[in-house]
Design a protein around this motif. Sequence first.
Motif, PDB file in Angstrom:
ATOM      1  N   SER A 260       0.822  -1.206   0.000  1.00  0.00           N
ATOM      2  CA  SER A 260       0.000   0.000   0.000  1.00  0.00           C
ATOM      3  C   SER A 260       0.858   1.260   0.000  1.00  0.00           C
ATOM      4  N   GLU A 261       2.068   1.159   0.559  1.00  0.00           N
ATOM      5  CA  GLU A 261       2.972   2.313   0.600  1.00  0.00           C
ATOM      6  C   GLU A 261       3.931   2.352  -0.586  1.00  0.00           C
ATOM      7  N   TYR A 262       4.401   1.175  -1.006  1.00  0.00           N
ATOM      8  CA  TYR A 262       5.473   1.120  -2.000  1.00  0.00           C
ATOM      9  C   TYR A 262       5.093   0.416  -3.303  1.00  0.00           C
ATOM     10  N   GLY A 263       3.984  -0.299  -3.304  1.00  0.00           N
ATOM     11  CA  GLY A 263       3.603  -1.055  -4.490  1.00  0.00           C
ATOM     12  C   GLY A 263       4.164  -2.467  -4.450  1.00  0.00           C
ATOM     13  N   SER A 264       3.593  -3.338  -5.262  1.00  0.00           N
ATOM     14  CA  SER A 264       3.960  -4.757  -5.238  1.00  0.00           C
ATOM     15  C   SER A 264       5.332  -5.013  -5.850  1.00  0.00           C
ATOM     16  N   PHE A 265       5.754  -4.172  -6.814  1.00  0.00           N
ATOM     17  CA  PHE A 265       7.041  -4.404  -7.467  1.00  0.00           C
ATOM     18  C   PHE A 265       8.189  -4.278  -6.469  1.00  0.00           C
ATOM     19  N   LEU A 266       8.171  -3.227  -5.654  1.00  0.00           N
ATOM     20  CA  LEU A 266       9.265  -3.044  -4.705  1.00  0.00           C
ATOM     21  C   LEU A 266       9.262  -4.143  -3.647  1.00  0.00           C
ATOM     22  N   GLU A 267       8.074  -4.568  -3.213  1.00  0.00           N
ATOM     23  CA  GLU A 267       8.031  -5.666  -2.234  1.00  0.00           C
ATOM     24  C   GLU A 267       8.624  -6.925  -2.833  1.00  0.00           C
ATOM     25  N   HIS A 268       8.364  -7.170  -4.115  1.00  0.00           N
ATOM     26  CA  HIS A 268       8.921  -8.348  -4.789  1.00  0.00           C
ATOM     27  C   HIS A 268      10.450  -8.255  -4.835  1.00  0.00           C
ATOM     28  N   ILE A 269      10.985  -7.062  -5.114  1.00  0.00           N
ATOM     29  CA  ILE A 269      12.439  -6.857  -5.113  1.00  0.00           C
ATOM     30  C   ILE A 269      13.005  -7.086  -3.720  1.00  0.00           C
ATOM     31  N   LEU A 270      12.292  -6.578  -2.708  1.00  0.00           N
ATOM     32  CA  LEU A 270      12.717  -6.787  -1.322  1.00  0.00           C
ATOM     33  C   LEU A 270      12.778  -8.277  -0.993  1.00  0.00           C
ATOM     34  N   TYR A 271      11.757  -9.000  -1.368  1.00  0.00           N
ATOM     35  CA  TYR A 271      11.702 -10.435  -1.085  1.00  0.00           C
ATOM     36  C   TYR A 271      12.844 -11.183  -1.769  1.00  0.00           C
ATOM     37  N   LYS A 272      13.083 -10.889  -3.044  1.00  0.00           N
ATOM     38  CA  LYS A 272      14.166 -11.542  -3.772  1.00  0.00           C
ATOM     39  C   LYS A 272      15.529 -11.192  -3.159  1.00  0.00           C
ATOM     40  N   SER A 273      15.672  -9.957  -2.703  1.00  0.00           N
ATOM     41  CA  SER A 273      16.924  -9.533  -2.081  1.00  0.00           C
ATOM     42  C   SER A 273      17.168 -10.277  -0.774  1.00  0.00           C
ATOM     43  N   ILE A 274      16.109 -10.476  -0.021  1.00  0.00           N
ATOM     44  CA  ILE A 274      16.236 -11.188   1.250  1.00  0.00           C
ATOM     45  C   ILE A 274      16.609 -12.653   1.022  1.00  0.00           C
ATOM     46  N   LEU A 275      16.015 -13.264   0.022  1.00  0.00           N
ATOM     47  CA  LEU A 275      16.391 -14.641  -0.319  1.00  0.00           C
ATOM     48  C   LEU A 275      17.867 -14.726  -0.709  1.00  0.00           C
ATOM     49  N   LYS A 276      18.329 -13.750  -1.498  1.00  0.00           N
ATOM     50  CA  LYS A 276      19.723 -13.730  -1.930  1.00  0.00           C
ATOM     51  C   LYS A 276      20.646 -13.476  -0.747  1.00  0.00           C
ATOM     52  N   MET A 277      20.251 -12.586   0.159  1.00  0.00           N
ATOM     53  CA  MET A 277      21.046 -12.297   1.339  1.00  0.00           C
ATOM     54  C   MET A 277      21.241 -13.540   2.198  1.00  0.00           C
ATOM     55  N   GLU A 278      20.181 -14.301   2.388  1.00  0.00           N
ATOM     56  CA  GLU A 278      20.276 -15.535   3.171  1.00  0.00           C
ATOM     57  C   GLU A 278      21.225 -16.524   2.500  1.00  0.00           C
ATOM     58  N   LYS A 279      21.112 -16.662   1.198  1.00  0.00           N
ATOM     59  CA  LYS A 279      21.957 -17.605   0.448  1.00  0.00           C
ATOM     60  C   LYS A 279      23.438 -17.210   0.536  1.00  0.00           C
ATOM     61  N   LEU A 280      23.732 -15.928   0.351  1.00  0.00           N
ATOM     62  CA  LEU A 280      25.124 -15.473   0.383  1.00  0.00           C
ATOM     63  C   LEU A 280      25.715 -15.573   1.778  1.00  0.00           C
ATOM     64  N   SER A 281      24.891 -15.401   2.798  1.00  0.00           N
ATOM     65  CA  SER A 281      25.378 -15.572   4.165  1.00  0.00           C
ATOM     66  C   SER A 281      25.748 -17.026   4.427  1.00  0.00           C
ATOM     67  N   LYS A 282      24.903 -17.932   3.999  1.00  0.00           N
ATOM     68  CA  LYS A 282      25.195 -19.360   4.186  1.00  0.00           C
ATOM     69  C   LYS A 282      26.424 -19.791   3.405  1.00  0.00           C
ATOM     70  N   GLU A 283      26.664 -19.134   2.272  1.00  0.00           N
ATOM     71  CA  GLU A 283      27.837 -19.447   1.452  1.00  0.00           C
ATOM     72  C   GLU A 283      29.088 -18.701   1.917  1.00  0.00           C
ATOM     73  N   LYS A 284      28.963 -17.905   2.971  1.00  0.00           N
ATOM     74  CA  LYS A 284      30.072 -17.139   3.559  1.00  0.00           C
ATOM     75  C   LYS A 284      30.655 -16.119   2.581  1.00  0.00           C
ATOM     76  N   ILE A 285      29.822 -15.597   1.688  1.00  0.00           N
ATOM     77  CA  ILE A 285      30.258 -14.551   0.770  1.00  0.00           C
ATOM     78  C   ILE A 285      30.060 -13.173   1.393  1.00  0.00           C
ATOM     79  N   ILE A 286      29.038 -13.048   2.229  1.00  0.00           N
ATOM     80  CA  ILE A 286      28.857 -11.820   3.006  1.00  0.00           C
ATOM     81  C   ILE A 286      28.938 -12.162   4.488  1.00  0.00           C
ATOM     82  N   ASP A 287      29.335 -11.193   5.270  1.00  0.00           N
ATOM     83  CA  ASP A 287      29.416 -11.363   6.717  1.00  0.00           C
ATOM     84  C   ASP A 287      29.056 -10.033   7.377  1.00  0.00           C
TER      85      ASP A 287
END
Length: 296
Positions: A260-287
């Motif tokens: 309602s504040e940002y639209g569905s497109f930005l929420e979708h980007i947020l969700y995909k980013s969070i999935l990627k963040m979790e994956k990169l953390s598990k792979e020890k690429i980000i800390d």
Amino acid sequence: MILINPFNALLWGVRRNQRDVINLYSFLSPLMSITTGSNMLNFGYWPDGIDNPSEAQENLCKITGKLADLDSGKALVDVGSGLSSPAIFWKNEYPLLEIYCININHHHLNFANNIKKQYPFQKNSSKNLNDIYLLNSTAIKLPFNKQSIDRLIALESAQHFKPLTEFVQEVNYILKRDGIFVIAIPVITKLFNPLKNLVKLGILSFTWASEHYVLNDILKILKSEKFEIIEIINIGSLVYEPLSEYYIKNRYIHLKAITSEYGSFLEHILYKSILKMEKLSKEKIIDYVIIKLNKT
């Protein structure tokens, strides 16, 4: 609804100049409040027993405050202070402490000033939120005299400072001898070439709106300015992964408010980013590291 072209928001994240970072944080601060229920802008620290973001965010403030020995400090500079909620947290924990909030974002400072006006006086103390001073300044030109400050914290903010060397030089200038400097910062674990870095980080190359500093490079800069490294705590797995799991689990609770504040497109980007963040953390690429330093 916040009427911002999503392309502009992505462009701010890619270019990341000073004005872009200000615009991006002004744009995304309400999103953080929607998803966390607080006015803090950090990822939080989620050890066992913590399962909500506002508690995790306070926990990150708590651990940085303890590492900075704020119980024995007199004057703290909080560089990149956001909405000043960490400063208010520290003031509650350490009521005799004077705190100087440094922020280049006028919108955030105005918000913080309104919070100060509404906040009750501290109990059992002559001190109150008047001892939190809000200063509009850049991190590479800190408005303090030489060796005038005994504590300095950069809580999830130094990833935006560039050149980082100039910030560390400023810290060295204003910090007293034996003063304590604590930096909590997202990092990447090793440097790839630009193309490989783009591939490795994927969508985070665009949505992780900061410089992608490598831990070893940060440590070299700190050592070059004669800071003694007292402690390094790697907490990435207790930052990114539980935060990701929280959002994935509670996505549909927040979905209506976010869209309602940002639209569905930005929420979708947020969700995909969070999935990627979790994956990169598990792979020890980000800390995510917290570094305690002493000025020698």
